[in-house]
Write a protein that holds these residues in place. Structure first.
Motif, PDB file in Angstrom:
ATOM      1  N   ASN A   1      18.514  94.072 -84.155  1.00 53.41           N
ATOM      2  CA  ASN A   1      17.334  94.374 -83.353  1.00 53.41           C
ATOM      3  C   ASN A   1      17.778  94.698 -81.941  1.00 53.41           C
ATOM      4  O   ASN A   1      17.831  93.849 -81.065  1.00 53.41           O
ATOM      5  CB  ASN A   1      16.391  93.160 -83.367  1.00 53.41           C
TER       6      ASN A   1
ATOM      7  N   GLU B   1       8.370 103.261 -76.844  1.00 51.75           N
ATOM      8  CA  GLU B   1       7.776 102.868 -78.122  1.00 51.75           C
ATOM      9  C   GLU B   1       8.543 103.481 -79.302  1.00 51.75           C
ATOM     10  O   GLU B   1       8.736 102.852 -80.330  1.00 51.75           O
ATOM     11  CB  GLU B   1       6.318 103.341 -78.152  1.00 51.75           C
ATOM     12  N   TYR B   2       8.971 104.736 -79.157  1.00 56.15           N
ATOM     13  CA  TYR B   2       9.664 105.409 -80.254  1.00 56.15           C
ATOM     14  C   TYR B   2      11.157 105.489 -80.028  1.00 56.15           C
ATOM     15  O   TYR B   2      11.830 106.330 -80.622  1.00 56.15           O
ATOM     16  CB  TYR B   2       9.066 106.803 -80.463  1.00 56.15           C
TER      17      TYR B   2
ATOM     18  N   ARG C   1      13.067 108.825 -79.577  1.00 55.97           N
ATOM     19  CA  ARG C   1      13.033 109.909 -80.566  1.00 55.97           C
ATOM     20  C   ARG C   1      12.064 110.962 -80.038  1.00 55.97           C
ATOM     21  O   ARG C   1      10.861 110.858 -80.242  1.00 55.97           O
ATOM     22  CB  ARG C   1      12.558 109.385 -81.915  1.00 55.97           C
TER      23      ARG C   1
ATOM     24  N   TYR D   1      11.372 114.000 -80.794  1.00 51.94           N
ATOM     25  CA  TYR D   1      10.538 114.763 -81.727  1.00 51.94           C
ATOM     26  C   TYR D   1       9.251 114.000 -82.027  1.00 51.94           C
ATOM     27  O   TYR D   1       8.168 114.578 -82.093  1.00 51.94           O
ATOM     28  CB  TYR D   1      11.286 115.031 -83.026  1.00 51.94           C
ATOM     29  N   VAL D   2       9.415 112.683 -82.215  1.00 52.96           N
ATOM     30  CA  VAL D   2       8.241 111.866 -82.520  1.00 52.96           C
ATOM     31  C   VAL D   2       7.375 111.715 -81.275  1.00 52.96           C
ATOM     32  O   VAL D   2       6.142 111.785 -81.351  1.00 52.96           O
ATOM     33  CB  VAL D   2       8.675 110.492 -83.076  1.00 52.96           C
TER      34      VAL D   2
ATOM     35  N   HIS E   1       7.041 113.784 -78.877  1.00 56.28           N
ATOM     36  CA  HIS E   1       6.309 115.041 -78.702  1.00 56.28           C
ATOM     37  C   HIS E   1       5.162 115.135 -79.688  1.00 56.28           C
ATOM     38  O   HIS E   1       4.071 115.609 -79.375  1.00 56.28           O
ATOM     39  CB  HIS E   1       7.282 116.210 -78.886  1.00 56.28           C
ATOM     40  N   ASP E   2       5.418 114.672 -80.925  1.00 60.53           N
ATOM     41  CA  ASP E   2       4.380 114.747 -81.949  1.00 60.53           C
ATOM     42  C   ASP E   2       3.192 113.864 -81.603  1.00 60.53           C
ATOM     43  O   ASP E   2       2.035 114.240 -81.801  1.00 60.53           O
ATOM     44  CB  ASP E   2       4.978 114.315 -83.283  1.00 60.53           C
ATOM     45  N   ARG E   3       3.479 112.674 -81.073  1.00 61.56           N
ATOM     46  CA  ARG E   3       2.399 111.726 -80.810  1.00 61.56           C
ATOM     47  C   ARG E   3       1.820 111.885 -79.412  1.00 61.56           C
ATOM     48  O   ARG E   3       0.916 111.158 -79.032  1.00 61.56           O
ATOM     49  CB  ARG E   3       2.907 110.281 -80.976  1.00 61.56           C
ATOM     50  N   TYR E   4       2.382 112.799 -78.611  1.00 58.88           N
ATOM     51  CA  TYR E   4       1.988 112.913 -77.213  1.00 58.88           C
ATOM     52  C   TYR E   4       0.542 113.391 -77.119  1.00 58.88           C
ATOM     53  O   TYR E   4       0.210 114.499 -77.546  1.00 58.88           O
ATOM     54  CB  TYR E   4       2.913 113.894 -76.502  1.00 58.88           C
TER      55      TYR E   4
ATOM     56  N   LEU F   1       8.035 120.180 -76.026  1.00 55.15           N
ATOM     57  CA  LEU F   1       9.120 119.208 -76.142  1.00 55.15           C
ATOM     58  C   LEU F   1      10.059 119.319 -74.944  1.00 55.15           C
ATOM     59  O   LEU F   1      10.553 118.315 -74.429  1.00 55.15           O
ATOM     60  CB  LEU F   1       9.876 119.465 -77.450  1.00 55.15           C
TER      61      LEU F   1
ATOM     62  N   LYS G   1      16.218 127.746 -78.122  1.00 53.02           N
ATOM     63  CA  LYS G   1      15.204 127.581 -79.155  1.00 53.02           C
ATOM     64  C   LYS G   1      14.609 128.926 -79.547  1.00 53.02           C
ATOM     65  O   LYS G   1      14.290 129.170 -80.699  1.00 53.02           O
ATOM     66  CB  LYS G   1      14.126 126.626 -78.664  1.00 53.02           C
TER      67      LYS G   1
ATOM     68  N   VAL H   1      16.907 130.467 -81.941  1.00 56.10           N
ATOM     69  CA  VAL H   1      16.750 129.861 -83.271  1.00 56.10           C
ATOM     70  C   VAL H   1      15.525 130.440 -83.970  1.00 56.10           C
ATOM     71  O   VAL H   1      15.561 130.786 -85.149  1.00 56.10           O
ATOM     72  CB  VAL H   1      16.630 128.323 -83.155  1.00 56.10           C
TER      73      VAL H   1
END
Lengths: 439, 481
Positions: free
Chosen positions: B115, B151-152, B155, B157-158, B160-163, B177, B222, B225
């Motif tokens: 932990n 909290e994440y 991460r 990517y996460v 940004h997703d939850r923002y 992002l 990006k 890509v």
């Protein structure tokens, strides 16, 4: 012991789906209890009309003030809806992959834990699964049921998308889950669902409706087929293929058969037919190729039996991947096809992630056992993306109960035990703790 | 055999048939005998041969089965279903698991150590107003961002997703992002730079570089890509075709060079200097549109500097078949590294001179018969002819005149001896003719026939003499021989 990080605390894992509820001990590879989610119920005459609630999928009825407060006798499990009872309705608490009616959830869970597994939920931590698009209110309600009614010492609610990825041994994956009522595509990154890329639709229901429509309507070569289940047939005589059936109805049962039971039984017959006859062509739709696959014989409970041509059989599965133009024209709210769902999910993810996700496609759910589905999916994906790797476990348990299996793995890890919401925390923080802990 | 019947009865515990009183008497001695039955004799055999067993039978050891392996030392391990305390939990939840009875009940939970919290960056209101003000970000939104990152666990990517900041400025939302990462890392950089740093400068710089983020570069990357992904199938096919074409060209080039190599080998021989060949380092250079051009450049640059050391995994080609010109540079290089180039065409007439040790090339003494004597001459000077310790080119070059002069010394001595001999014989004849000095010649007379007789030995004697020319110890060594 430390090598694989397992530390079993005899947790229970509960996975509720549209067709079945799976329950078992964490660390096992197969759920101990697999109970149909559909249940039969008999209303007492006094309260008839109080329970229109548990109708077919989609009926919005969350806000009924006091649903079946008057006595309702539930028939759950293997002898639930499949046994004909006079005046018995059939209900299903699930719709759109979510629990829509929580009244019947505790009896269902109780049946699985107490009657089938013979264990006391108050002695075991319980991990429950949820669909990725589950609402916060729903998961809090589930936590409430587990803590208040089952007195569990600890609780956790995990996402089926993540769990399916875990069951496939992946932290990041694109999970394609074909259930009985819902198809979903879930991007999972580092054990978290990317909600922006999440997409789901009621595609399996469309396939089902298509098959039912095809069977129940006459064609040039055969009349409409009566989708009567064996519970309503007293006797039948063998007839040649494509001949009218000769059978005797159980007239005594006809008046006592409810509409919901009849619908459930018909759906059952259609499902049986789909599973044994229908398929999807691996290389895209081609009528000639479909007809070359040959016809298949199928006999219905009435004794009527037909040879179903290749075109008929394969047009059913084609609904998963393409919609005919006239269907699109006639129905504006058509659920998206699987390739459309995938493109939708992928395009809303970061470009850096696309390669990772397409290299880790996990196909799961009982609906994905549709004949030829995995091959066709692979064809479709390689047509659109350069590097694709589809993980589709061949073991039926792993494919159908991937969510449960992932939960079983997760809840038996030593490092997971810090994440349980304990009863103490529940009492201290209330419902808010669920959203904080189960991200 | 009667005994066996009694045995059967006793085994099946059938009571003996109502016999006379004699039966127990009979039975008793039998029982006594059976009790005396020595170990190692089967019961049936004993019943046959009776007590008169051979003495050796008594020595039979009791047959033993193979011993069972003793696995583990202490027998059973006791497992207990016992509750444990997880240090990673803040509440008092006590779950239970199976644990070995021997372990400490209050031991730390082994998985609590995993932990791990990531390093957090927290700023005060004062720090924010001094350092972190930004046009596009309010303090509240920055706080929200830092909360999500915590909290994440970073991460992005996460995150940004939850923002989903509730009071977002419509001008800047939705945040990309890159926006999120740029803001987070720039805040962290500023905090690290402006706070007192406990460690040394290097670690601070390392931390700062780990927090660096180039937003515009990331956006461009990006975009590349994305472009790569949105190629049409035709473009992809064209690209593949071009790539195949390039490969084909390369292959042709390779084959052509190989053919030329073969040709040169057969025509000029390998003396054109195999190690001096330019190195075809195609493995190192990327796919180039003009491989010919590139190769030429590489060849010219590689050739003079590294004539001997072919880099690993390279094909040797004959792009430069002529013997390399001895530039001043390469001569200096040769001297520095003690490299001697033999001009093979002069040294031997053979088209190909294989690799050889220089020591095998020490010139031989010319008339084979003289070898021994020359060797002796050399021995006298203290030079070992057969084994040159350091057969370098210079030493070999010096060795040659030494050998040839030694050879000529031997030759001279030989002819001298012959002349002396002739002279002596002539003198003797003269004396015999005159017949005067008979007494004088008697001292030499016995020698003369001996030498004439032993013509084969003459050489060796001459050799001895030759040695004596060189060394004063000649008499001694002669005796030893």
């Amino acid at each position: 012991m430390v090598n694989y990080g397992g530390d079993e605390v005899s947790a229970l894992v509960l996975d509720i789906g549209s067709s079945s509820l799976r329950a078992g001990y964490a660390g096992d590879d197969t759920p101990k209890a697999i109970v149909p989610t559909a249940f039969g119920y008999l209303e007492e005459p006094a309260s008839s009309g109080g329970d229109v609630a548990m109708g077919e999928a989609g009926a919005p009825e969350g806000e009924q003030p006091a649903p079946p407060k008057p006595k309702v006798k539930l028939h759950i499990g293997q002898n639930g809806p499949s046994l004909w009872r006079n005046g018995m309705h059939v209900g299903n608490p699930m719709a759109d992959g979510l629990v829509q009616n929580f009244d019947s959830i505790p009896p269902l869970i109780n049946h699985a834990f107490t009657d089938v597994m013979r264990c006391n939920a108050s002695e075991h931590p319980v991990l429950v699964t949820e669909a990725p698009w589950n609402t916060p209110a729903n998961r809090e309600r589930m936590a409430e049921i587990m803590f208040e009614e089952f007195q569990v010492p600890a609780f956790y609610i995990a996402n089926t998308g993540v769990l399916n990825a875990f069951a496939a041994g992946k932290g990041s994956a694109l999970v394609i889950d074909i259930g009985q009522s819902t198809a979903s595509v879930t991007p999972v990154v580092d054990g978290f669902v990317l909600r922006k890329g999440l997409s789901h639709c009621a595609l399996p229901q469309l396939v089902h409706a298509h098959a039912k429509h095809m069977l129940a309507n006459p064609t040039p070569t055969r009349p409409a087929i009566q989708l009567l289940s064996h519970q309503l047939i007293a006797s039948k005589l063998p007839v040649d293929a494509a001949m009218p059936p000769r059978f005797q109805l159980r007239d005594d049962r006809i008046p006592g058969t409810t509409d919901t039971w009849r619908a459930w039984a018909e759906a059952h017959e259609v499902d049986e037919w789909i599973q044994s006859v229908a398929g999807v062509l691996p290389q895209g739709w081609n009528e000639q190729a479909a007809n070359q696959q040959g016809s298949r014989h199928y006999e219905f409970p009435t004794g009527a039996n037909y040879y179903f041509s290749g075109a008929e059989r394969y047009s059913v599965g084609e609904q998963y991947f393409t919609h005919s133009p006239q269907l699109i024209a006639s129905n504006p709210n058509l659920p998206k096809t699987i390739p459309a769902l995938i493109v939708n999910a992928i395009s809303s993810c970061d470009p850096d992630l696309r390669g990772v996700l397409m290299g880790n496609v996990v196909l799961t759910g009982g609906g994905s056992f549709f004949a030829g589905f995995a091959d066709r999916l692979h064809t479709e994906l390689t047509r659109q993306f350069q590097i694709v790797k589809v993980h589709a476990p061949g073991n039926p348990t792993e494919r159908r109960y991937g969510g449960w299996l992932g939960g079983s793995i997760l809840a038996s890890l030593g490092t997971f035990h810090q994440l349980w919401i304990s009863k103490e925390e529940w009492q201290e923080h209330g419902k808010a703790i669920v959203g904080q802990r189960c991200k | 055999m009667a005994a066996s019947a009694a045995d059967v009865r006793s085994i099946l515990s059938i009571p003996t048939p109502s016999a006379s009183t004699s039966t127990p008497q009979q039975k008793k001695p039998q029982a006594a005998e059976r009790a005396k039955k020595p170990d190692g004799i089967p019961r049936e055999l004993y019943a046959l041969i009776g007590p008169s067993a051979p003495a050796i039978a008594t020595q039979f050891a009791k047959p033993r089965l193979k011993q069972k392996p003793n696995l583990g030392s202490g027998g059973r391990v006791k497992w207990e279903w016992r509750p444990f305390k997880n240090a990673a939990r803040s509440d008092g939840l006590r779950l239970s698991h199976w644990a070995k009875g021997s372990t400490e009940p209050d031991a730390d939970y082994p998985w609590a150590k995993y932990n791990i919290q990531t390093a957090e960056y927290v700023y005060s209101q004062d720090e924010y107003s001094r350092l972190l003000e930004d046009q596009e970000w309010t303090k509240e939104e920055t706080d929200y961002l830092f909360k999500l990152v915590r909290e994440y666990d970073g991460r992005f990517y996460v995150v940004h997703d939850r923002y989903d900041y509730p009071h977002a400025d419509p001008r800047f939302s939705p945040r990309t992002l890159e926006d999120i990462k740029d803001r987070y890392f720039s805040v962290c950089r500023k905090l690290v730079r402006n706070r007192p740093w406990a460690g040394d400068e290097a670690s601070k710089n390392a931390l700062l570089s780990s927090l660096s983020f180039d937003k515009s570069r990331e956006i461009t990357r990006k975009q590349y890509v994305k472009d790569l992904e949105t190629r049409t199938p035709e473009q992809i096919i064209e690209e593949d075709a071009l790539y195949l074409e390039l490969e084909k060209l390369k292959e042709n080039e390779r084959r052509f060079r190989k053919d030329r190599d073969e040709l040169l080998r057969t025509l000029l021989g390998i003396e054109s200097g195999l190690p001096d060949l330019p190195i075809d380092d195609e493995g190192l250079q990327g796919p180039s549109v003009e491989p010919k051009k590139k190769k030429k450049g590489v060849a010219s640059s590689v050739e003079p500097q590294t004539p001997i050391t072919p880099s690993a995994s390279n094909v040797i080609s004959l792009a430069q078949p002529q013997p390399p010109k001895k530039t001043a540079k390469s001569a200096a290089y040769d001297i520095l590294h003690c490299i001697t180039r033999t001009d093979a065409s002069q040294a031997t007439k053979a088209p190909h001179q294989p690799v050889h040790l220089r020591s095998t090339k020490i010139p031989a003494v010319k008339p084979p018969g003289a070898t021994q004597r020359v060797a002796q001459v050399l021995n006298e000077i203290g030079i070992s002819h057969n084994r040159l310790v350091m057969p370098t080119a210079e030493n070999i070059a010096r060795m040659e005149p030494v050998l040839s002069s030694a050879n000529s010394v031997v030759d001279m001595k030989k002819s001298l001896d012959k002349v002396e001999q002739d002279l002596r014989i002539a003198k003797a004849r003269l004396a015999a003719l005159r017949g005067e000095t008979a007494e004088e010649g008697s001292g030499d007379a016995p020698q003369t026939p001996m030498e004439v007789e032993e013509g084969a030995d003459a050489e060796s004697v001459a050799g001895d003499r030759a040695q004596s020319v060189v060394s004063t110890k000649s008499t001694r060594s002669r005796r030893q021989i």
